[in-house]
Design a protein around this motif. Structure first.
Motif, PDB file in Angstrom:
ATOM      1  N   ILE A 167      46.135 -15.364 -16.206  1.00  0.00           N
ATOM      2  CA  ILE A 167      46.806 -14.301 -16.966  1.00  0.00           C
ATOM      3  C   ILE A 167      47.228 -14.799 -18.343  1.00  0.00           C
ATOM      4  O   ILE A 167      47.046 -14.102 -19.359  1.00  0.00           O
ATOM      5  CB  ILE A 167      48.033 -13.777 -16.193  1.00  0.00           C
ATOM      6  CG1 ILE A 167      47.579 -13.034 -14.928  1.00  0.00           C
ATOM      7  CG2 ILE A 167      48.873 -12.848 -17.072  1.00  0.00           C
ATOM      8  CD1 ILE A 167      48.722 -12.635 -14.015  1.00  0.00           C
ATOM      9  N   ILE A 168      47.799 -15.990 -18.399  1.00  0.00           N
ATOM     10  CA  ILE A 168      48.245 -16.540 -19.687  1.00  0.00           C
ATOM     11  C   ILE A 168      47.074 -16.681 -20.654  1.00  0.00           C
ATOM     12  O   ILE A 168      47.158 -16.300 -21.824  1.00  0.00           O
ATOM     13  CB  ILE A 168      48.927 -17.903 -19.481  1.00  0.00           C
ATOM     14  CG1 ILE A 168      50.221 -17.751 -18.693  1.00  0.00           C
ATOM     15  CG2 ILE A 168      49.211 -18.564 -20.833  1.00  0.00           C
ATOM     16  CD1 ILE A 168      50.861 -19.067 -18.295  1.00  0.00           C
ATOM     17  N   LEU A 169      45.969 -17.218 -20.137  1.00  0.00           N
ATOM     18  CA  LEU A 169      44.803 -17.419 -20.991  1.00  0.00           C
ATOM     19  C   LEU A 169      44.214 -16.074 -21.423  1.00  0.00           C
ATOM     20  O   LEU A 169      43.826 -15.892 -22.587  1.00  0.00           O
ATOM     21  CB  LEU A 169      43.751 -18.249 -20.239  1.00  0.00           C
ATOM     22  CG  LEU A 169      42.866 -19.168 -21.080  1.00  0.00           C
ATOM     23  CD1 LEU A 169      43.680 -20.031 -22.027  1.00  0.00           C
ATOM     24  CD2 LEU A 169      42.008 -20.053 -20.167  1.00  0.00           C
ATOM     25  N   PHE A 170      44.144 -15.122 -20.498  1.00  0.00           N
ATOM     26  CA  PHE A 170      43.660 -13.774 -20.812  1.00  0.00           C
ATOM     27  C   PHE A 170      44.517 -13.158 -21.911  1.00  0.00           C
ATOM     28  O   PHE A 170      44.005 -12.556 -22.860  1.00  0.00           O
ATOM     29  CB  PHE A 170      43.695 -12.899 -19.555  1.00  0.00           C
ATOM     30  CG  PHE A 170      43.233 -11.487 -19.768  1.00  0.00           C
ATOM     31  CD1 PHE A 170      41.937 -11.112 -19.436  1.00  0.00           C
ATOM     32  CD2 PHE A 170      44.085 -10.517 -20.297  1.00  0.00           C
ATOM     33  CE1 PHE A 170      41.501  -9.800 -19.632  1.00  0.00           C
ATOM     34  CE2 PHE A 170      43.661  -9.218 -20.497  1.00  0.00           C
ATOM     35  CZ  PHE A 170      42.370  -8.855 -20.165  1.00  0.00           C
ATOM     36  N   ASP A 171      45.823 -13.312 -21.791  1.00  0.00           N
ATOM     37  CA  ASP A 171      46.755 -12.700 -22.736  1.00  0.00           C
ATOM     38  C   ASP A 171      46.553 -13.239 -24.152  1.00  0.00           C
ATOM     39  O   ASP A 171      46.740 -12.521 -25.134  1.00  0.00           O
ATOM     40  CB  ASP A 171      48.193 -12.963 -22.275  1.00  0.00           C
ATOM     41  CG  ASP A 171      49.210 -12.131 -23.029  1.00  0.00           C
ATOM     42  OD1 ASP A 171      49.026 -10.899 -23.118  1.00  0.00           O
ATOM     43  OD2 ASP A 171      50.190 -12.697 -23.543  1.00  0.00           O
ATOM     44  N   HIS A 172      46.151 -14.505 -24.261  1.00  0.00           N
ATOM     45  CA  HIS A 172      45.888 -15.104 -25.569  1.00  0.00           C
ATOM     46  C   HIS A 172      44.538 -14.670 -26.139  1.00  0.00           C
ATOM     47  O   HIS A 172      44.370 -14.624 -27.369  1.00  0.00           O
ATOM     48  CB  HIS A 172      45.925 -16.630 -25.480  1.00  0.00           C
ATOM     49  CG  HIS A 172      47.308 -17.199 -25.514  1.00  0.00           C
ATOM     50  ND1 HIS A 172      48.083 -17.349 -24.383  1.00  0.00           N
ATOM     51  CD2 HIS A 172      48.075 -17.637 -26.550  1.00  0.00           C
ATOM     52  CE1 HIS A 172      49.251 -17.869 -24.720  1.00  0.00           C
ATOM     53  NE2 HIS A 172      49.275 -18.055 -26.022  1.00  0.00           N
ATOM     54  N   LEU A 173      43.587 -14.388 -25.272  1.00  0.00           N
ATOM     55  CA  LEU A 173      42.222 -14.107 -25.725  1.00  0.00           C
ATOM     56  C   LEU A 173      41.950 -12.629 -25.986  1.00  0.00           C
ATOM     57  O   LEU A 173      41.255 -12.281 -26.943  1.00  0.00           O
ATOM     58  CB  LEU A 173      41.210 -14.622 -24.690  1.00  0.00           C
ATOM     59  CG  LEU A 173      41.109 -16.136 -24.503  1.00  0.00           C
ATOM     60  CD1 LEU A 173      40.174 -16.454 -23.338  1.00  0.00           C
ATOM     61  CD2 LEU A 173      40.615 -16.815 -25.765  1.00  0.00           C
ATOM     62  N   HIS A 174      42.481 -11.772 -25.133  1.00  0.00           N
ATOM     63  CA  HIS A 174      42.170 -10.350 -25.244  1.00  0.00           C
ATOM     64  C   HIS A 174      42.922  -9.734 -26.425  1.00  0.00           C
ATOM     65  O   HIS A 174      44.111  -9.998 -26.613  1.00  0.00           O
ATOM     66  CB  HIS A 174      42.544  -9.621 -23.952  1.00  0.00           C
ATOM     67  CG  HIS A 174      41.895  -8.284 -23.812  1.00  0.00           C
ATOM     68  ND1 HIS A 174      42.367  -7.156 -24.470  1.00  0.00           N
ATOM     69  CD2 HIS A 174      40.802  -7.878 -23.114  1.00  0.00           C
ATOM     70  CE1 HIS A 174      41.597  -6.120 -24.170  1.00  0.00           C
ATOM     71  NE2 HIS A 174      40.635  -6.532 -23.354  1.00  0.00           N
ATOM     72  N   PRO A 175      42.258  -8.924 -27.222  1.00  0.00           N
ATOM     73  CA  PRO A 175      42.906  -8.344 -28.407  1.00  0.00           C
ATOM     74  C   PRO A 175      44.136  -7.500 -28.084  1.00  0.00           C
ATOM     75  O   PRO A 175      45.051  -7.391 -28.904  1.00  0.00           O
ATOM     76  CB  PRO A 175      41.795  -7.488 -29.043  1.00  0.00           C
ATOM     77  CG  PRO A 175      40.777  -7.294 -27.954  1.00  0.00           C
ATOM     78  CD  PRO A 175      40.839  -8.515 -27.122  1.00  0.00           C
TER      79      PRO A 175
END
Length: 218
Positions: A167-175
């Motif tokens: 989730i943390i990584l997704f939150d940084h990557l997704h616009p």
């Protein structure tokens, strides 16, 4: 100081290895990739598990920065003897290590920067493919804990860390980030599962997951 250097060196190795892992998992349909390449999916979960464990220990161990600050203060005196075999960490490396450990969550920060750089530079894999894999990872891990697939408390905590890291990584990557109504991650279920989990066994507390994230404040 030697231990700190080992962990710093490991973070640098992640910069090389982690993009290769993502590349292997993101070549095909995300759900199919996670199912058909379970060994690689397990390695991805292992990385998240370690990163969150390390960052939790770092945040609760103030002596890490204090000890390294003391080493830097004495570095000038140690540097006077350039042939000193015990002087493994010199100025340039000490500065890089100091910047690394200055972050509250240094390993996750290193992992995030590495991944952002990877998706920006490697055009062979669309960013959306990477975020989709992370979303699948988060949802699968959440569902396994929610449905009590495993009775072993350590295994459930492992799944929660893998879910949180994804989730943390997704939150940084997704616009749009992870915390939107249209997010492919079942955020409400993830937060509820993380907040309410209590395995009851030794080391069952999710305190090693919660402080490393802002999930419960969402």
């Amino acid at each position: 100081v030697d231990k700190l250097k080992n962990f710093y060196d490991f973070s640098r190795e992640l910069e090389t290895c982690f993009p290769k892992l993502l590349l292997a998992l993101c070549k095909t349909d995300p759900e199919e990739s996670i199912k058909s390449q379970q060994a690689l999916a397990k390695q991805l979960a292992d990385v998240f598990d370690f990163v969150l464990r390390f960052d939790d220990l770092k945040m609760t161990t103030a002596a890490i920065q204090n000890d390294f600050s003391y080493y830097r203060r004495t570095l000038n005196r140690m540097r006077m003897n350039k042939n000193n075999p015990d002087l493994k960490i010199r100025d340039e490396l000490a500065n890089r290590m100091s910047l690394f450990f200055a972050y509250p969550t240094p390993m996750m920060n290193a992992l995030t920067e590495t991944t952002v750089k990877f998706v920006d530079e490697d055009k062979s894999v669309p960013k959306s493919q990477v975020t989709d894999v992370l979303a699948v990872m988060a949802n699968v891990c959440q569902k396994m804990v929610e449905t009590k697939k495993f009775t072993n408390d350590k295994t459930n905590l492992f799944c929660l860390r893998a879910m949180t890291g994804a989730i943390i990584l997704f939150d940084h990557l997704h616009p749009n980030g992870a915390f939107t109504k249209k997010s492919p991650i079942a955020m409400r279920s993830c937060i509820t599962t993380l907040k309410n989990y209590n395995g009851g066994g030794e080391g069952s507390s999710t305190s090693g997951v919660k402080p490393s994230t802002g999930l419960l404040n969402a």
